[in-house]
Design a protein around this motif. Structure first.
Motif, PDB file in Angstrom:
ATOM      1  N   ALA A   6       0.974  -1.240   0.043  1.00 39.77           N
ATOM      2  CA  ALA A   6       0.101   0.211  -0.178  1.00 39.77           C
ATOM      3  C   ALA A   6       0.596   0.560  -0.544  1.00 39.77           C
ATOM      4  CB  ALA A   6      -0.726   0.434   0.596  1.00 39.77           C
ATOM      5  N   LYS A   7       0.545   2.552  -1.268  1.00 41.90           N
ATOM      6  CA  LYS A   7       1.003   2.978  -1.113  1.00 41.90           C
ATOM      7  C   LYS A   7       1.319   4.456   0.249  1.00 41.90           C
ATOM      8  CE  LYS A   7       3.732   2.180  -4.659  1.00 41.90           C
ATOM      9  NZ  LYS A   7       5.237   2.170  -4.285  1.00 41.90           N
ATOM     10  N   VAL A   8       1.879   5.189   0.236  1.00 41.35           N
ATOM     11  CA  VAL A   8       1.770   6.372   1.390  1.00 41.35           C
ATOM     12  C   VAL A   8       1.537   7.312   0.959  1.00 41.35           C
ATOM     13  CG1 VAL A   8       2.726   8.749   2.947  1.00 41.35           C
ATOM     14  CG2 VAL A   8       3.333   6.009   2.734  1.00 41.35           C
ATOM     15  N   GLU A   9       0.115   7.600   0.977  1.00 44.31           N
ATOM     16  CA  GLU A   9      -0.588   9.643   0.359  1.00 44.31           C
ATOM     17  C   GLU A   9      -0.545  10.572   0.671  1.00 44.31           C
ATOM     18  OE1 GLU A   9      -4.113   7.421  -2.680  1.00 44.31           O
ATOM     19  OE2 GLU A   9      -4.623   7.556   0.006  1.00 44.31           O
ATOM     20  N   GLU A  10      -0.617  11.599   0.038  1.00 52.02           N
ATOM     21  CA  GLU A  10      -0.993  12.919   0.577  1.00 52.02           C
ATOM     22  C   GLU A  10      -1.759  13.871   0.534  1.00 52.02           C
ATOM     23  OE1 GLU A  10       2.969  15.219  -0.124  1.00 52.02           O
ATOM     24  OE2 GLU A  10       4.169  14.015   0.950  1.00 52.02           O
ATOM     25  N   PHE A  11      -2.315  14.729   1.586  1.00 48.67           N
ATOM     26  CA  PHE A  11      -2.981  15.234   1.758  1.00 48.67           C
ATOM     27  C   PHE A  11      -3.041  17.056   2.407  1.00 48.67           C
ATOM     28  CE2 PHE A  11      -3.785  10.999   2.340  1.00 48.67           C
ATOM     29  CZ  PHE A  11      -5.302  10.420   0.890  1.00 48.67           C
ATOM     30  N   LEU A  12      -3.669  17.817   1.431  1.00 47.93           N
ATOM     31  CA  LEU A  12      -3.268  19.538   1.922  1.00 47.93           C
ATOM     32  C   LEU A  12      -4.754  19.851   2.179  1.00 47.93           C
ATOM     33  CD1 LEU A  12      -1.461  20.398  -1.354  1.00 47.93           C
ATOM     34  CD2 LEU A  12      -0.247  19.931   0.975  1.00 47.93           C
ATOM     35  N   LEU A  13      -4.471  20.170   3.398  1.00 49.15           N
ATOM     36  CA  LEU A  13      -5.444  21.324   4.132  1.00 49.15           C
ATOM     37  C   LEU A  13      -4.830  23.619   3.551  1.00 49.15           C
ATOM     38  CD1 LEU A  13      -8.615  21.508   5.954  1.00 49.15           C
ATOM     39  CD2 LEU A  13      -6.712  21.468   8.085  1.00 49.15           C
ATOM     40  N   ASN A  14      -5.861  23.558   3.673  1.00 54.64           N
ATOM     41  CA  ASN A  14      -5.423  24.898   3.329  1.00 54.64           C
ATOM     42  C   ASN A  14      -6.980  25.865   4.149  1.00 54.64           C
ATOM     43  OD1 ASN A  14      -3.700  24.441   1.100  1.00 54.64           O
ATOM     44  ND2 ASN A  14      -4.698  24.679  -0.177  1.00 54.64           N
ATOM     45  N   PHE A  15      -6.082  26.984   4.756  1.00 53.25           N
ATOM     46  CA  PHE A  15      -7.333  27.443   5.167  1.00 53.25           C
ATOM     47  C   PHE A  15      -7.335  29.148   5.235  1.00 53.25           C
ATOM     48  CE2 PHE A  15      -4.489  26.585   9.054  1.00 53.25           C
ATOM     49  CZ  PHE A  15      -3.902  27.649   9.833  1.00 53.25           C
ATOM     50  N   LYS A  16      -8.275  29.829   5.215  1.00 54.81           N
ATOM     51  CA  LYS A  16      -8.022  31.484   5.073  1.00 54.81           C
ATOM     52  C   LYS A  16      -9.444  31.959   6.068  1.00 54.81           C
ATOM     53  CE  LYS A  16      -7.272  34.947   1.968  1.00 54.81           C
ATOM     54  NZ  LYS A  16      -7.054  35.676   1.473  1.00 54.81           N
ATOM     55  N   ASN A  17      -9.114  32.868   7.050  1.00 51.59           N
ATOM     56  CA  ASN A  17      -9.800  33.005   8.139  1.00 51.59           C
ATOM     57  C   ASN A  17     -11.107  32.332   9.295  1.00 51.59           C
ATOM     58  OD1 ASN A  17      -8.973  35.638   8.048  1.00 51.59           O
ATOM     59  ND2 ASN A  17     -10.373  35.938   6.214  1.00 51.59           N
ATOM     60  N   ASP A  18     -12.599  31.827   8.197  1.00 53.11           N
ATOM     61  CA  ASP A  18     -13.359  31.343   8.622  1.00 53.11           C
ATOM     62  C   ASP A  18     -14.099  29.684   7.709  1.00 53.11           C
ATOM     63  OD1 ASP A  18     -13.904  32.342  11.189  1.00 53.11           O
ATOM     64  OD2 ASP A  18     -15.374  33.847   9.468  1.00 53.11           O
ATOM     65  N   GLU A  19     -12.474  29.683   6.956  1.00 50.40           N
ATOM     66  CA  GLU A  19     -13.305  28.905   5.815  1.00 50.40           C
ATOM     67  C   GLU A  19     -12.264  27.992   5.378  1.00 50.40           C
ATOM     68  OE1 GLU A  19     -15.305  30.666   2.184  1.00 50.40           O
ATOM     69  OE2 GLU A  19     -13.632  31.663   2.507  1.00 50.40           O
ATOM     70  N   SER A  20     -11.730  26.440   5.241  1.00 53.68           N
ATOM     71  CA  SER A  20     -10.973  26.140   4.706  1.00 53.68           C
ATOM     72  C   SER A  20     -11.224  25.086   3.526  1.00 53.68           C
ATOM     73  CB  SER A  20     -10.360  24.544   6.526  1.00 53.68           C
ATOM     74  OG  SER A  20     -11.293  23.454   5.787  1.00 53.68           O
ATOM     75  N   TYR A  21     -10.728  24.158   2.984  1.00 55.77           N
ATOM     76  CA  TYR A  21     -10.539  22.935   2.021  1.00 55.77           C
ATOM     77  C   TYR A  21     -10.164  21.917   2.182  1.00 55.77           C
ATOM     78  CZ  TYR A  21     -10.758  21.852  -2.836  1.00 55.77           C
ATOM     79  OH  TYR A  21     -11.283  20.337  -4.006  1.00 55.77           O
TER      80      TYR A  21
END
Length: 249
Positions: free
Chosen positions: A68-83
């Motif tokens: 199984a491969k290692v995967e990377e994820f991103l969490l972007n946030f600004k003020n009251d929002e995140s993606y």
């Protein structure tokens, strides 16, 4: 005396203004590493080897789980929002097992109590916020002291029944941001690690207030958002359609 009071009032006003500005201008990007838990792999393989499957199929599945491969994820946030989203990869992993942490992106707006699962198959689902129990346990992740929080997530399977999943989060009050990966947020600090039975997500890079503007993918105003209850109905319809098509072939 009056002049001193005026200076004091002005100083407090400037201090409060700076604090408010700093609080409103929070932004950052967190990189998480997703891995499959070894205990899950072991238990899965023990059960799978007992199933009645062609040997060639068994060998492919066992090889995929063991590599199984290692995967990377991103969490972007600004003020009251995140993606939150899965980091794109260059190599073709269609036939390789990933981290089992999923690939569905999530949009969160804390000021509106909004958590949207942006499902490709089911549409935009408004997730019900989770209830956390903060324990007395602590541990270090990188340079941050983290506290433990637990929750039980209620999910709906493709077989048409509910099931429950225990989730453990490790968050740091040192970064007073209530975001985290996927739909896991709402704690008094940034979540640096998520553990469930199948996988573990751990923050490996924290970039606070970067010079470049962070990108937040929002729900378009014309896009429909459905409830979790509606998503259950759509799952049932999808499975009924699949069974109907299989019976015709």
């Amino acid at each position: 005396m009056k002049k001193n009071i005026s200076y004091l009032i002005m100083f407090l006003f400037i201090l409060l203004s700076n604090f408010t500005t700093n609080a409103q201008d929070r932004s950052g990007s967190i990189t998480y590493k997703g891995i499959v838990n070894e205990k899950f792999v072991d238990s899965f393989l023990v059960a799978y080897k007992k199933k009645d499957r062609p040997m060639s199929v068994k060998q492919d599945v066992i090889k995929a789980m063991e590599n199984a491969k290692v995967e990377e994820f991103l969490l972007n946030f600004k003020n009251d929002e995140s993606y939150y989203y899965k980091k794109p990869i260059l190599e073709d992993q269609n036939y390789l097992m990933g981290s089992r942490a999923g690939t569905t992106p999530y949009y969160t707006n804390s000021s509106k109590d909004m958590i949207i699962e942006m499902s490709r198959a089911l549409g935009n689902i408004n997730k019900i916020p989770l209830e956390w129990e903060i324990t007395s346990k602590t541990k270090k992740i990188g340079n941050y002291t983290c506290r433990q929080a637990k929750t039980t997530e209620k999910l709906y399977s493709r077989q048409g029944h509910f099931f429950y999943k225990d989730v453990v989060a490790w968050f740091t009050p040192d970064i007073s941001i209530s975001f985290g990966p996927k739909n896991y947020n709402g704690l008094p600090g940034l979540i640096l690690q998520i553990e469930d039975r199948e996988y573990t997500l751990t923050a490996i890079k924290i970039n606070l207030n970067p010079s470049d503007d962070v990108k937040i993918k929002r729900i378009d105003k014309k896009d429909k958002v459905i409830s979790e209850k509606e998503s259950y109905r759509r799952i049932e319809e999808m499975m009924s359609d699949r069974e109907r098509n299989m019976s015709r072939n």
